[in-house]
Design a protein around this motif. Structure first.
Motif: not given
Length: 505
Positions: A140-143, A184-190, A212-218
């Motif tokens: 079960x892949x987690x984000x 490495x790839x990530x689904x979100x950057x905080x 790489x601006x398509x990576x969601x960013x908070x």
């Protein structure tokens, strides 16, 4: 249950060989639907035992081999050597201790025993084989979230908030984050804003320069300065939260940001799917009246990595069935890329030698920057004359020869394409008589189940259907078999599945 060979390689016994073999194993495991913990255990146990084989025997082996297989119930690694046998599963008496047994009887063996579900050891006059087995459990892949925060206390707090629902990586500044994202790839950057060496604002700006601006960013920050907040918004971030942030507030923001991102992403990928899906539909032709071929397939709902291509000339036909690993949008893209590449190879291929096509595909994929980003399994067939078929396989499920009395598994296998610089494949020649069939399929046909029991039931039931429908016209037979698959695997299934039936008319 039948196992599938995924990888096999033999090298001279040395620490450099262990490093190279481990590197190949790591590449394969990253592409498999395998639990992350099990993947790490595979790498650790291989390193422990193979390093022992190199460093500690009085008379070291000349070669060391690594073999990776999967069955419906297990992942299996075989480590093979031709040195002095020493069985780690037995209790060795102190009177028989040698340098090798002293070293191997220590922490290395403890690690292997604790990190595997089963260990088996076998010695012959030629070699010794240590088999390490792990139960196949659902992955079960987690984000994957990257937290960029220089305050250790804040970083630990964020990890505590998120660790149960997400895979977490932490970095202390933007520079370290950029280095991590290169490989490495990530689904979100905080990210925090104020950090040494590179701030969060600089990190976001640099990601935009590198596309790489398509990576969601908070952003998370104590800063309330209007100019800073406005500048952050201009960088195209998805949310800005003031510290201190509560867990419910953070989870709500993550859920909203990821949900919006996936909604847009899937809408764009659906447009892509509509444009290229027709090019991945099975394309099968023969110039012989003796052979009849028919296919049906199911996709997991997103993407789809299975395809079939063929080329016929005079009385010979060359056919390739492939399954690009993964069943998301990227699998669709790579299947499209591979399909176009294989079409080009087939135009100049010898239609009577399927092993040569696989070797060329593998060797070129190893060197190609795009194709080497993913992996596929493949089975290649040559139809020669009225009743003869040559088969060559690369990490693919073994074909089934169906007769009125039984099903015979065609014993043909080879390593996954693109892993080694020079890969050669074997060929198996069989005869298909009138009233018999050959079944080729991708692994989703038997593996669209979450548990070992579900996978075994699916395989047993479909094999039974293949025999029981042998008397039916091939079109009716495949319809009935796929209906059975749909009933057991669900719609959509959790893995792409393609079935190709071949009969001699």
């Amino acid at each position: 249950m039948n196992s599938i060979l995924l990888f096999s390689d033999t090298k001279p016994t040395s620490l450099e060989s262990v490093r190279v073999l481990r590197q190949s194993l790591s590449k394969i495991l990253k592409n498999l639907e395998i639990n992350t913990t099990v993947s790490n255990q595979c790498l650790l146990c291989f390193s422990e035992w193979s390093t022992n084989l190199v460093l500690h025997p009085i008379h070291p082996s000349k070669t060391i081999s690594l073999v990776l297989r999967k069955s419906s119930s297990h992942w299996q690694i075989d480590i093979i050597d031709d040195g002095i046998p020493w069985d780690p599963t037995e209790q060795h008496q102190e009177t028989n201790l040698c340098e090798f047994s002293l070293k191997c009887g220590g922490r290395g063996i403890d690690i292997i025993q604790n990190q595997t579900d089963d260990i088996r050891y076998q010695s012959t006059t030629k070699n010794n084989t240590l088999s390490l087995l792990w139960d196949r459990i659902p992955s079960h892949k987690q984000p994957h979230i990257l937290i960029v925060e220089d305050d250790a206390i804040q970083s630990k707090l964020l990890q505590a908030y998120l660790k149960s629902d997400f895979s977490i990586t932490t970095k202390i500044n933007g520079r370290e984050a950029l280095q991590f994202l290169q490989h490495n790839s990530v689904d979100l950057i905080i990210s925090d804003i104020q950090m040494p060496e590179m701030s969060g604002l600089e990190l976001r700006s640099q990601l935009e320069k590198e596309n790489n601006f398509s990576i969601p960013f908070i952003f998370l920050s104590h800063i309330q300065d209007t100019n800073t907040v406005n500048y952050a918004a201009e960088l195209g971030i998805d949310d800005f939260l003031q510290k201190p942030v509560q867990k419910t507030q953070l989870i709500r923001s993550i859920t909203r940001v990821l949900g919006r991102f996936h909604q847009v992403y899937h809408a764009l990928s659906e447009q892509l799917n509509q444009k290229i899906t027709h090019t991945l539909l099975p394309q099968v032709e023969t110039h012989s009246d003796k052979w009849k071929l028919i296919t049906q397939q199911r996709t997991a709902g997103q993407g789809g990595g299975d395809f079939t291509l063929s080329r016929a000339n005079n009385n010979n036909t060359l056919l390739l069935l492939a399954d690009v690993m993964g069943h998301d949008e990227s699998a669709k893209f790579f299947a499209y890329a591979y399909a176009g590449y294989v079409r080009g190879l087939m135009q100049h291929a010898d239609l009577t030698q399927p092993s040569k096509l696989l070797s060329q595909l593998s060797n070129n994929a190893f060197k190609d920057q795009l194709l080497s980003q993913t992996m596929l399994t493949a089975c290649c067939l040559s139809f020669i004359g009225d009743d003869t078929i040559k088969i060559s396989s690369a990490g693919h499920p073994k074909p089934l020869h169906i007769t009125p009395e039984r099903i015979d598994i065609i014993d043909t296998e080879g390593t996954l394409p693109g892993l080694l610089p020079k890969t050669h494949y074997q060929e198996t020649t069989i005869s298909i008589k009138h009233g018999e069939r050959l079944a080729l399929f991708t692994d989703g046909l038997f593996e669209s189940g979450d548990t070992t029991s579900e996978r075994e039931t699916l395989e047993k039931t479909i094999k039974k259907q293949l025999v029981e429908t042998l008397h039916l016209p091939i079109e009716q037979a495949i319809d009935q078999i796929i209906k059975t698959f749909d009933a057991l695997a669900g719609t959509p299934p959790n893995d792409d599945a393609l079935l190709l039936l071949i009969e001699n008319q």
